[in-house]
Design an enzyme around this catalytic site. Structure first.
Site, mmCIF file in Angstrom:
data_model
loop_
_atom_site.group_PDB
_atom_site.id
_atom_site.type_symbol
_atom_site.label_atom_id
_atom_site.label_comp_id
_atom_site.label_asym_id
_atom_site.label_seq_id
_atom_site.Cartn_x
_atom_site.Cartn_y
_atom_site.Cartn_z
ATOM 1 N N ARG A 38 2.300 8.631 7.173
ATOM 2 C CA ARG A 38 2.695 8.502 8.580
ATOM 3 C C ARG A 38 4.186 8.190 8.688
ATOM 4 O O ARG A 38 4.797 7.727 7.738
ATOM 5 C CB ARG A 38 1.917 7.359 9.250
ATOM 6 C CG ARG A 38 0.428 7.559 9.340
ATOM 7 C CD ARG A 38 -0.254 6.316 9.882
ATOM 8 N NE ARG A 38 -0.037 5.177 9.004
ATOM 9 C CZ ARG A 38 -0.159 3.901 9.368
ATOM 10 N NH1 ARG A 38 -0.498 3.605 10.613
ATOM 11 N NH2 ARG A 38 0.045 2.931 8.516
ATOM 12 N N THR B 32 3.969 1.474 -0.967
ATOM 13 C CA THR B 32 4.680 1.483 -2.245
ATOM 14 C C THR B 32 3.811 2.082 -3.345
ATOM 15 O O THR B 32 4.271 2.912 -4.138
ATOM 16 C CB THR B 32 5.105 0.051 -2.619
ATOM 17 O OG1 THR B 32 5.938 -0.477 -1.579
ATOM 18 C CG2 THR B 32 5.857 0.022 -3.932
ATOM 19 N N PHE C 263 -3.138 -0.263 7.403
ATOM 20 C CA PHE C 263 -3.718 -1.606 7.277
ATOM 21 C C PHE C 263 -4.873 -1.620 6.275
ATOM 22 O O PHE C 263 -4.884 -0.845 5.327
ATOM 23 C CB PHE C 263 -4.124 -2.151 8.637
ATOM 24 C CG PHE C 263 -2.953 -2.480 9.527
ATOM 25 C CD1 PHE C 263 -1.908 -3.265 9.066
ATOM 26 C CD2 PHE C 263 -2.866 -1.985 10.814
ATOM 27 C CE1 PHE C 263 -0.811 -3.569 9.861
ATOM 28 C CE2 PHE C 263 -1.769 -2.272 11.628
ATOM 29 C CZ PHE C 263 -0.753 -3.065 11.149
ATOM 30 N N LYS D 269 7.379 -6.722 10.472
ATOM 31 C CA LYS D 269 6.830 -6.049 9.292
ATOM 32 C C LYS D 269 7.879 -5.260 8.527
ATOM 33 O O LYS D 269 7.806 -5.119 7.308
ATOM 34 C CB LYS D 269 5.681 -5.123 9.714
ATOM 35 C CG LYS D 269 5.031 -4.344 8.575
ATOM 36 C CD LYS D 269 3.882 -3.500 9.095
ATOM 37 C CE LYS D 269 3.297 -2.622 7.997
ATOM 38 N NZ LYS D 269 4.173 -1.502 7.625
ATOM 39 N N PHE E 129 2.901 -8.301 -9.326
ATOM 40 C CA PHE E 129 4.104 -9.104 -9.089
ATOM 41 C C PHE E 129 4.477 -9.816 -10.386
ATOM 42 O O PHE E 129 3.597 -10.094 -11.227
ATOM 43 C CB PHE E 129 3.855 -10.138 -7.984
ATOM 44 C CG PHE E 129 3.929 -9.594 -6.583
ATOM 45 C CD1 PHE E 129 4.939 -9.985 -5.715
ATOM 46 C CD2 PHE E 129 2.989 -8.681 -6.121
ATOM 47 C CE1 PHE E 129 5.005 -9.490 -4.420
ATOM 48 C CE2 PHE E 129 3.044 -8.181 -4.834
ATOM 49 C CZ PHE E 129 4.068 -8.589 -3.975
ATOM 50 N N TRP F 162 6.727 -0.806 -7.995
ATOM 51 C CA TRP F 162 7.872 -1.408 -7.307
ATOM 52 C C TRP F 162 9.024 -1.599 -8.286
ATOM 53 O O TRP F 162 10.180 -1.300 -7.980
ATOM 54 C CB TRP F 162 7.471 -2.747 -6.693
ATOM 55 C CG TRP F 162 8.563 -3.386 -5.890
ATOM 56 C CD1 TRP F 162 8.824 -3.219 -4.559
ATOM 57 C CD2 TRP F 162 9.578 -4.294 -6.373
ATOM 58 N NE1 TRP F 162 9.923 -3.962 -4.183
ATOM 59 C CE2 TRP F 162 10.406 -4.625 -5.274
ATOM 60 C CE3 TRP F 162 9.857 -4.849 -7.617
ATOM 61 C CZ2 TRP F 162 11.482 -5.486 -5.391
ATOM 62 C CZ3 TRP F 162 10.954 -5.711 -7.736
ATOM 63 C CH2 TRP F 162 11.749 -6.026 -6.625
ATOM 64 N N LYS G 31 0.826 -1.217 0.000
ATOM 65 C CA LYS G 31 0.000 0.000 0.000
ATOM 66 C C LYS G 31 0.858 1.264 0.000
ATOM 67 O O LYS G 31 0.583 2.201 -0.764
ATOM 68 C CB LYS G 31 -0.933 -0.034 1.208
ATOM 69 C CG LYS G 31 -1.797 1.198 1.426
ATOM 70 C CD LYS G 31 -2.952 0.910 2.358
ATOM 71 C CE LYS G 31 -2.568 0.172 3.610
ATOM 72 N NZ LYS G 31 -1.680 0.976 4.519
ATOM 73 N N ALA H 77 -3.082 1.563 12.946
ATOM 74 C CA ALA H 77 -4.514 1.519 12.614
ATOM 75 C C ALA H 77 -5.234 0.369 13.301
ATOM 76 O O ALA H 77 -6.459 0.391 13.394
ATOM 77 C CB ALA H 77 -4.697 1.408 11.109
#
Length: 555
Positions: A94, A73, A301, A105, A381, A409, A71, A273
């Site tokens: 954030r 990214t 999230f 994470k 991907f 990405w 998200k 979140a």
């Protein structure tokens, strides 16, 4: 293949003054922290007051899985893509917490060629905002315990102290502790505990305050304990507010950095979140809207947590309205929701995809209830097959959602151009008719149950006896008209992290309810959610080191 940190360290950064020029910020309106990061001055924010607002795009996602959604990214890549299309854009995000950086994470700077830089600075100490929040939180705790030691003039009941200390680290051993051990001069013996800094009410206050005066007023309303008559004792009663405000004086100013492609980014505040309200600061978002024509922001999230709180808490309190919502998913994550193991996700499997796509379907349905146009994007991907991509595209278009692939990405902003063009088309052809999910004058139970049934898909809500008593007390004391901040697992629409996809036939269990009077919301803790996470068996910290003068292993 290069790692994220290798890509970030090879980047040629521009001086932060050059990044500021893109937004017509003067050099004397910056408070620099080295060459590549700065805080925005109060003088700048005052100068911008009369400027019109740009368009706000909220980026959210399906429920997170070990397969990854990307998200942040996508958020960074979309901002970079606007730059390629010669649009004046800024990203508003954030700040990362040290807990996940050293835990499981990782950081929150994006990934691949859609990253915020300097990546190491952002993911570690940055400009010290989290340290300031931690210090202000623990100053209040120290003054509370000192008041007990010095005679307890306010009649605080040690059994009814609700304020906890905090630390920006995953440390389960600190969840429940005993303090004041030792001699008589070492304090009053009582039970205490730590929460992670991002769960502190002070972090929420920092992110919801509109200016330094509002920050101070909110701090004064923090309830730290109750006296022997059951009456609330606040930070204002303890005379702690002035010193706390002094600690937060600089932390309230937004931070300016850049992406790999030199897109400006305001990164400020960082409540989780799943246990807090999950949005960057109101000040940063409002400043961004004055500085650019397009603001790309993010909520933590999945949409059931971050987006719900962004729309029901942040937008309501700050008078904000998103113009479009980008909902991020991946084929891999959808197949994981469809029952595949992590090592099977690289194989084409339309059947598993069709089972798991119900998670995306529910989030689309949920977001439509807020009246904001939706664009679904797949963070692509290399293992995704054309058949799988087409399946998801058709699924979204059948539900009247715009759709675009994101390949940021791998390709940075260029890989987000199709998404940016789709968002622009949506902004030009559709008008948001934003409305929160519930009215504030409904009872606490009605608001909780609206979120649980309408967004999570629950059949109802079960309350612990303690939660029922707390709701009655909160209502009696006049706080019942506040919005709800649900503390729930991020991994499922239910409060059971193991129930993937689109679960049904379940109840949400609310075991604790308390009021964050300074932040201006009521927290409902569900299931087994913890406000102080723990580290995994092999934390990411084991792989982080310094080689020469460079940090390695951070991701």
């Amino acid at each position: 293949m290069k790692t994220d940190i290798e890509i970030a360290q090879e980047a040629e950064l521009q001086p932060i003054s050059e990044i500021a020029k893109q937004l017509d910020i003067q050099e004397d309106e910056l408070e620099c922290y080295g060459k590549y990061k700065a805080k925005l001055s109060r003088e700048l924010m005052e100068r911008l007051q009369g400027q019109p607002d740009g368009k706000m795009i909220l980026v959210t996602a399906i429920n997170p899985t070990p397969a990854g959604e990307g998200k942040t990214t996508v958020t960074v890549g979309l901002g970079q893509a606007f730059g390629i299309l010669n649009k004046k854009a800024v990203i508003a995000l954030r700040e990362p917490s040290l807990g996940p950086c050293f835990g499981i994470k990782g950081g929150a700077a994006g990934g691949g060629y859609a990253q915020l830089v300097p990546m190491e600075d952002l993911n570690l100490h940055f400009t010290g905002d989290f340290h300031a929040v931690t210090s202000a939180n623990n100053l209040l705790a120290a003054m509370l315990d000192n008041h007990l030691q010095q005679g307890n003039e306010l009649g605080i009941d040690p059994k009814q102290i609700v304020w906890k200390r905090c630390l920006d680290m995953n440390d389960r051993a600190l969840r429940n502790i005993v303090i004041g051990m030792g001699t008589k001069t070492d304090g009053v013996i009582r039970q205490d505990g730590f929460i992670i800094t991002v769960a502190s009410e002070i972090m929420a206050i920092l992110c919801l305050a509109t200016d330094i005066q509002d920050l101070s007023e909110r701090l004064s309303r923090i309830i730290v304990a109750y006296n022997y008559h059951g009456e609330p004792i606040t930070a204002g009663d303890l005379k702690a507010v002035g010193a706390m405000t002094a600690l937060l004086r600089d932390a309230i100013k937004p931070n300016l950095i850049q992406t790999l492609e030199h897109t400006p980014a305001l990164v400020h505040g960082g409540p989780f979140a799943n246990i807090a309200h999950g949005c960057n600061s109101v000040i940063a978002t409002k400043t961004a809207l004055k500085l650019a024509d397009y603001v790309v922001t993010e909520a933590g999230f999945g949409a059931d947590l971050g987006a719900e709180k962004f729309l029901n808490i942040k937008c309501r309190q700050a008078g904000l309205q998103p113009d479009a919502i980008v909902l991020v998913a991946t084929v891999r994550a959808l197949k994981y929701n469809g029952g595949l193991n992590k090592d099977e996700l690289s194989q084409e499997d339309i059947e598993a995809l069709s089972r798991g796509i119900v998670n995306l379907e529910k989030h689309i349905e949920n977001l439509k209830k807020f009246g904001v146009p939706i664009v679904v994007t797949l963070n692509r991907f290399v293992t995704d097959s054309e058949a799988e991509l087409t399946f998801v595209k058709n699924f979204c278009e059948e539900r009247d959602c715009e759709f675009a692939l994101a390949e940021v990405w791998e390709h940075g902003g260029q890989g987000g151009v199709r998404l940016a063009e789709t968002v622009l088309h949506t902004l030009e052809t559709k008008t948001a008719q934003f409305q929160p999910l519930y009215e504030l004058d409904r009872s606490i139970e009605e608001k909780i149950e609206t979120i649980a049934t309408q967004l999570y898909g629950a059949d109802g809500v079960t309350y612990s006896p303690e939660a029922k008593k707390a709701i009655a007390r909160i209502t009696e004391r006049g706080y019942g008209g506040l919005p709800i901040c649900m503390a729930k697992t991020q991994y499922s629409l239910s409060d059971d992290p193991g129930r993937l996809g689109r679960p049904s036939g379940f109840h949400i269990t609310v075991r604790e309810v308390y009021v964050s009077a300074g932040a201006g919301f009521i927290v409902a803790i569900t299931g087994s959610i913890m406000t102080m996470p723990g580290l995994p068996k092999h934390p990411a910290a084991e792989r982080i080191d310094v080689v020469g003068d460079r940090i390695v292993g951070l991701f």
